[in-house]
Write an enzyme that holds these catalytic residues in place. Structure first.
Site, PDB file in Angstrom:
ATOM      1  N   GLN A 246       1.214  -6.766   5.873  1.00  0.00           N
ATOM      2  CA  GLN A 246       1.653  -6.172   4.050  1.00  0.00           C
ATOM      3  C   GLN A 246       3.151  -6.606   3.758  1.00  0.00           C
ATOM      4  OE1 GLN A 246       1.212  -1.458   3.104  1.00  0.00           O
ATOM      5  NE2 GLN A 246      -0.800  -1.923   4.696  1.00  0.00           N
TER       6      GLN A 246
ATOM      7  N   TYR B  54      -6.603  -9.243  11.593  1.00  0.00           N
ATOM      8  CA  TYR B  54      -4.997  -9.580  12.300  1.00  0.00           C
ATOM      9  C   TYR B  54      -5.045  -9.721  13.309  1.00  0.00           C
ATOM     10  CZ  TYR B  54      -4.429  -6.240   8.234  1.00  0.00           C
ATOM     11  OH  TYR B  54      -3.576  -5.633   6.749  1.00  0.00           O
TER      12      TYR B  54
ATOM     13  N   ASN C  94      -6.365   1.538   3.158  1.00  0.00           N
ATOM     14  CA  ASN C  94      -7.267   2.463   3.531  1.00  0.00           C
ATOM     15  C   ASN C  94      -6.850   3.908   2.579  1.00  0.00           C
ATOM     16  OD1 ASN C  94      -7.975   1.476   5.591  1.00  0.00           O
ATOM     17  ND2 ASN C  94      -7.010   2.877   7.502  1.00  0.00           N
TER      18      ASN C  94
ATOM     19  N   GLU D 280       0.703  -1.169   0.234  1.00  0.00           N
ATOM     20  CA  GLU D 280       0.350  -0.246   0.259  1.00  0.00           C
ATOM     21  C   GLU D 280       0.733   1.723   0.266  1.00  0.00           C
ATOM     22  OE1 GLU D 280      -2.845   0.136   3.184  1.00  0.00           O
ATOM     23  OE2 GLU D 280      -3.671   1.925   2.888  1.00  0.00           O
TER      24      GLU D 280
ATOM     25  N   GLU E  48      -5.980  -9.717   3.909  1.00  0.00           N
ATOM     26  CA  GLU E  48      -5.316  -9.248   4.324  1.00  0.00           C
ATOM     27  C   GLU E  48      -5.241  -9.861   5.167  1.00  0.00           C
ATOM     28  OE1 GLU E  48      -5.813  -4.940   6.160  1.00  0.00           O
ATOM     29  OE2 GLU E  48      -6.501  -4.340   3.625  1.00  0.00           O
TER      30      GLU E  48
ATOM     31  N   ASN F 258     -11.829  -0.610  -0.648  1.00  0.00           N
ATOM     32  CA  ASN F 258     -11.449  -1.617  -0.056  1.00  0.00           C
ATOM     33  C   ASN F 258     -11.842  -0.862   2.026  1.00  0.00           C
ATOM     34  OD1 ASN F 258      -8.669  -2.551   2.366  1.00  0.00           O
ATOM     35  ND2 ASN F 258      -8.979   0.105   2.987  1.00  0.00           N
ATOM     36  N   GLU F 259     -12.578  -2.510   3.156  1.00  0.00           N
ATOM     37  CA  GLU F 259     -12.768  -1.730   3.906  1.00  0.00           C
ATOM     38  C   GLU F 259     -14.145  -0.688   4.162  1.00  0.00           C
ATOM     39  OE1 GLU F 259      -9.394  -1.558   7.280  1.00  0.00           O
ATOM     40  OE2 GLU F 259      -9.359  -3.903   7.009  1.00  0.00           O
TER      41      GLU F 259
HETATM   42  O1  AHR Z   1      -2.968  -3.179   6.146  1.00  0.00           O
HETATM   43  C1  AHR Z   1      -2.737  -1.425   6.820  1.00  0.00           C
HETATM   44  C2  AHR Z   1      -3.973  -1.313   6.268  1.00  0.00           C
HETATM   45  O2  AHR Z   1      -5.240  -2.090   8.464  1.00  0.00           O
HETATM   46  C3  AHR Z   1      -4.932  -1.569   5.542  1.00  0.00           C
HETATM   47  O3  AHR Z   1      -4.705  -0.100   5.250  1.00  0.00           O
HETATM   48  C4  AHR Z   1      -6.355  -1.403   5.731  1.00  0.00           C
HETATM   49  O4  AHR Z   1      -7.481  -1.565   4.878  1.00  0.00           O
HETATM   50  C5  AHR Z   1      -6.488  -1.927   7.491  1.00  0.00           C
HETATM   51  O5  AHR Z   1      -7.385  -1.605   8.129  1.00  0.00           O
END
Ligand code: AHR
Length: 497
Positions: A347, A243, A71, A26, A291, A171-172
């Protein structure tokens, strides 16, 4: 501690889509600027790409890389990143409160992705933009010639279309932090219409709709059901983001978080199937875990001082126990390979990443690089259903956590069998009996181990090889069985042919 796996080659669970070993870059922190792109770096090629990074990433054999966000994409105007570099604008970037120089954009990223041997998973901006820009972007990227945007690409020096196959619809979009966040109904309608029109420009593409930002969102499950109700026929995948961290310093509980991931995937698959049933559809929606990772610095806000160019952000330093957690996540993905067709470790470089660079300095590999490397290289072919038995434990949030987390992958073409196994026990070795009953005669290629006395051990610039795998794992052949000893808190790759 004794455990067992019964492995039969005819019990095939799924063909593994290589895109399970995808990753993500990103425009955030030093991922692009100072990570893959650093024109003044001694290893930079003529286009400014760090060749030490190219080498480390190519070795991972990452089949697909998501870009440009995250984001970031929700405020990104792709036009700002194409054309002559001297004309590119410096803009305030509102997802991370930085200054975006736009030196790297779609075309440069496509060039770079070729160098590392990856496809690009493109994302369109459904935050500040919508259908119109999505159709223009796909015309720019994928249409051969003879239209305004395809000819614009050609005028920028790219005669051949990029033919990006996989596209994320935003995204999100459920997250209040997202630029242009939406309700499920707003997003579902927009995703559906955008998908429809993008496919009219290029019918060969595959489209990913946004699921929830995490299973912890209050709208989780309703969001998925509503979005799919409105877009099911026009999308191919639903995304999941997950995560985890050990910020409470409870390692046994942390290593059990893959059970949460397992449950999350099963729940989302069930929601997809609920909508399928409701619509009497023949189509089975697949999942894109686009992700996932360990993320300790999650929730820490943007850089204190606003509008810096590529300030260091989310530069998590990964421990040995983080590598074990990543190993458990990879095994969990493989267990769901019938449904999860794409996944992106988030990432790839500098930002919550397995690879770290110093701006102007060296590159080193974090602990988490290794399980990802092993899974990506050896986890190709089919996943087998195995019958496992292992002693179990209870942790703060999970019950019946098997000490053994494991999976078997069979690559029939190469004739290779690989067992990936984590011993979650923090103080005891585990004796693992692998029964290869149906394979006839097998021979041991190697037993790779990632282990360390110190669960908190990390790799640093000063000591970049502090945690790294060795090939001296204890495995012996014994009459169609392999008897392996898995040291405490270890990641193991047992390879046979
Ligand atoms: O990977 C970092 C961030 O985590 C990304 O920009 C977003 O999609 C997620 O909240």
């Amino acid at each position: 501690l004794r455990s067992q796996m019964l492995i039969d080659k005819s019990f095939v669970k799924a063909q593994i889509d290589p895109r399970l070993y995808g990753s993500f870059i990103e425009h955030l922190g030093r991922a692009v600027y100072g990570g893959i792109y650093e024109p003044d770096h001694p290893t930079a090629d003529a286009n400014g790409f760090r060749q030490d990074a190219i080498e480390a990433i190519r070795a991972l054999q990452v089949p697909i890389i998501r870009y440009p966000g995250g984001n970031f994409v929700s405020g990104y105007n792709w036009e700002d990143g194409v054309g002559p570099k001297k004309d590119r604008k410096r803009l305030l970037e509102l997802a991370w409160w930085t200054t975006e120089t736009n030196e790297v954009g779609t075309n440069e990223f496509a060039d770079w992705a070729k160098l590392v041997g990856s496809e690009v998973m493109m994302a369109v901006n459904l935050g500040t933009r919508g259908i119109d820009d999505a159709r223009n972007l796909i015309e720019y990227c994928n249409h051969p010639s003879g239209s305004y945007y395809s000819d614009l690409r050609i005028s920028h020096g790219y005669k051949e279309p990029h033919r990006f196959k996989t596209w994320c619809l935003g995204n999100e979009m459920d997250g209040p932090w997202q630029i242009g966040t939406k309700t499920a109904v707003e997003y579902g309608r927009l995703a559906n219409e955008t998908a429809k029109v993008m496919r009219w420009v290029d019918p060969t593409i595959e489209l990913v709709a946004c699921g929830s930002s995490s299973s912890g969102m209050s709208t989780f499950a309703d969001w998925e059901a509503t979005v799919l109700d409105l877009s099911y026929d026009n999308v191919d995948y639903l995304s999941l983001h997950a995560y985890y961290n050990n910020n409470n310093n409870d390692t046994s509980n942390f290593l059990a978080t893959s059970l949460n991931l397992d449950q999350f995937i099963s729940s989302v698959a069930a929601i997809c199937d609920y909508v399928k049933a409701k619509k009497r559809s023949k189509k089975k929606l697949m999942l894109s875990l686009d992700e996932w990772n360990v993320w300790h610095t999650v929730g820490t806000s943007r850089a204190e001082e606003r509008w810096q160019i590529a300030p260091p952000e989310f530069e998590d330093v990964y421990t040995h126990e983080d590598a074990l957690a990543v190993g458990c996540f990879l095994i969990t993905l493989l267990k769901h390979a019938d449904r999860v067709k794409m996944a992106c470790m988030a990432q790839l470089i500098n930002v919550i990443a397995p690879i770290t660079t110093e701006t102007g300095g060296p590159l080193w590999l974090q602990t988490t690089y290794y399980p990802f490397l092993h899974a990506s290289i050896y986890g190709r072919g089919t996943v087998l259903h195995t019958v496992n038995s292992s002693p179990k434990y209870d942790s703060k949030d999970y019950t019946d956590v098997p000490y053994l987390e494991s999976i078997c992958v069979y690559d029939e073409e190469q004739g290779h069998i690989t067992v990936f196994a984590v011993n979650r026990h923090l103080s005891e070795a585990m004796e693992l009996d692998l029964d290869f009953r149906s394979f006839g005669e097998v021979s041991l290629i190697e037993h790779i181990v990632l282990e360390h006395e110190d669960l908190k051990a990390v790799n640093t610039k000063a000591n970049p090889q502090h945690v790294r795998p060795h090939h001296g794992g204890l495995s012996v052949l014994d009459n169609g069985h392999v008897k392996s000893s898995l040291t405490k808190a270890s990641w193991n790759v047992i390879r046979l042919q």
